[in-house]
Design a protein around this motif. Structure first.
Motif, PDB file in Angstrom:
ATOM      1  N   PRO B  33       0.801  -1.236   0.000  1.00 14.14           N
ATOM      2  CA  PRO B  33       0.000   0.000   0.000  1.00 14.14           C
ATOM      3  C   PRO B  33       0.831   1.282   0.000  1.00 14.14           C
ATOM      4  O   PRO B  33       0.452   2.263  -0.636  1.00 14.14           O
ATOM      5  N   SER B  80      -6.394  -0.578  -1.849  1.00 14.05           N
ATOM      6  CA  SER B  80      -5.548  -1.672  -1.379  1.00 14.05           C
ATOM      7  C   SER B  80      -6.321  -2.743  -0.645  1.00 14.05           C
ATOM      8  O   SER B  80      -5.948  -3.903  -0.645  1.00 14.05           O
ATOM      9  N   TYR B  81      -7.439  -2.334   0.020  1.00 12.04           N
ATOM     10  CA  TYR B  81      -8.120  -3.312   0.864  1.00 12.04           C
ATOM     11  C   TYR B  81      -9.479  -3.749   0.333  1.00 12.04           C
ATOM     12  O   TYR B  81     -10.137  -4.566   0.932  1.00 12.04           O
ATOM     13  N   ARG B  86      -9.311  -3.625  -7.119  1.00 11.46           N
ATOM     14  CA  ARG B  86      -8.030  -4.043  -7.683  1.00 11.46           C
ATOM     15  C   ARG B  86      -8.210  -4.957  -8.890  1.00 11.46           C
ATOM     16  O   ARG B  86      -7.239  -5.251  -9.594  1.00 11.46           O
TER      17      ARG B  86
ATOM     18  N   LEU C 200       3.761  -4.888   5.130  1.00 10.28           N
ATOM     19  CA  LEU C 200       2.355  -4.465   5.211  1.00 10.28           C
ATOM     20  C   LEU C 200       1.392  -5.507   4.656  1.00 10.28           C
ATOM     21  O   LEU C 200       0.264  -5.605   5.087  1.00 10.28           O
ATOM     22  N   GLN C 201       1.823  -6.245   3.651  1.00  6.17           N
ATOM     23  CA  GLN C 201       0.964  -7.282   3.098  1.00  6.17           C
ATOM     24  C   GLN C 201       1.759  -8.571   3.017  1.00  6.17           C
ATOM     25  O   GLN C 201       2.938  -8.555   2.679  1.00  6.17           O
TER      26      GLN C 201
END
Lengths: 203, 203, 203
Positions: B33, B80-81, B86, C200-201
């Motif tokens: 992100p 991103s979430y 996406r 982060l991921q």
């Protein structure tokens, strides 16, 4: 010839030299005319723009002199539509590139010293002015930049020219001779390094 | 709507459009992100920042308008979430990219002319404002930039829009119609070039 | 120690740290001494120069402090001609890089807030100041930049330090403690992320 006219004339020659070196490089990349124009402008104006922005020297020189980008546009049109010009082998870019490097390095150093920058920073700014256009050209064309390949001397020639200019200013009351002297040192050193294969460290 | 509000609204749309095109590109690169946020900011603010720095137009616009980076942060979090966002295929970035290109090119040209830059340099600055964000995005993602690939017209569309804006200012007393006119020329020309596969030179 | 001296001392340490990280990177690329010097300067001065140019904060800091580039020159000479120094493995660049990141992020945020930039833009400028040198280093060495690889936290550490600095300024009347606090948060978070493999991921 007065100093401002000499500087203008050298700037003109340096811009032409770098624009041509950019076009020869863009030709290798099989770019369309707009790409050739863009690479020529970036190579020719990149170093001077960065210098003017860092020194806050306004207006940035090609902003007030629109004749410079117009000439590059005409050159690009000639280069793109006259097949003979495009047949120039890319190795010929060494000479215009050396001339542009010499002119912009010394003019960058001269402007910085005139604006009161301390000597070592002024020489560094001169090297940046001389090399940034070619650096941006190589980054955009997505290769490890010319200046950092261990092939020949490049930034060292610029630094030698900048220091020569600075030392010559102690002997001469006007900047004309130091400018021409520093420039010649850079161009000669660069050409000798290419033709006699000089480098700072052996392989 | 008064001119400053129109310019603010268009800037807003242009920033959103470029930020989305940056996110779609970053998604292809499998970035986290923070990387997506950074690429979105660079694409959205790159051209305007370079324009403001070259023109010494202070403060740089996103510095005084912190709502712009905050909106991009929120967009990034959503992007991103939320898996559905996406899943948008990368080819959809052509439309937001064309809109951003049109808006920033014309606004860059308009600001430069208003600050007294000669016409040809002003159009060039417009093209730089419109294209630099995407250029930086592509350089960072380590590919030969979009604008220089011989695939479709890109910088030419920007240049056409900048010139249209300039010519329209002779007919209209306010800049609103020329801004919308120049913008439309760039967007249409870019979309036509992609869908009808136009280019400056044949392969 | 008064605030300006603290800032000068931290700037000094940050420049040394980034210069060393640039030299360790350049060593991997088999560059000659001039290339090593250039990469060290770009890594050390890149972020601060971009910050000063965007904020129009004149003179750009290394322009008026020529001792900084001179020290980097001496470091480069030592690094290039003393084989033992060149034997340092490249993974040791994580520590100086983290220190440089922490110092420049917080100093960038502090300067921006002092010049009246709104909070979110100021934090963003801090992140830019901290990360741009390493970004330019990686772009020139022609790899996908460090900061965008999905390996460990990087820009997130910078952002956390910038926000910590801002929040601490509400409790302290002088900037000294917030500067040291924000810096420590960034450095610790970065080192923890590398040694405990945080990201982060998930992959």
């Amino acid at each position: 010839m007065a100093l401002p006219e000499l500087i203008y004339a050298l700037e003109f020659v340096g811009i032409l030299a770098f624009a041509i070196s950019g076009m020869l490089e863009a030709q290798n990349r099989d770019m369309d005319p707009v790409g050739v124009f863009a690479i020529a402008c970036i190579t020719a104006f990149g170093g001077g723009t960065l210098r003017d922005v860092i020194l806050d020297h306004q207006p940035v020189y090609w902003i007030s002199h629109q004749e410079f980008p117009i000439i590059i546009l005409l050159l690009t049109l000639g280069f793109s539509y006259i097949p003979k010009l495009r047949a120039i082998p890319a190795r010929f870019m060494v000479l215009p590139d050396a001339i542009g490097l010499g002119i912009f390095t010394v003019l960058g150093t001269q402007l910085a010293l005139k604006m009161g920058v301390p000597v070592f920073s002024a020489c560094l700014l001169g090297v940046i002015t001389g090399t940034f256009g070619g650096l941006a050209r190589d980054i955009i064309c997505n290769e490890v930049p010319f200046i950092f390949r261990k092939e020949h001397l490049y930034a060292s020639c610029a630094l030698a020219g900048a220091l020569t200019f600075w030392m010559l200013t102690f002997w001469f009351t006007t900047d004309a001779v130091p400018i021409l002297g520093g420039m010649s040192v850079t161009v000669l050193m660069r050409l000798l390094s290419v033709y006699f294969d000089l480098r700072l460290q052996r392989h």
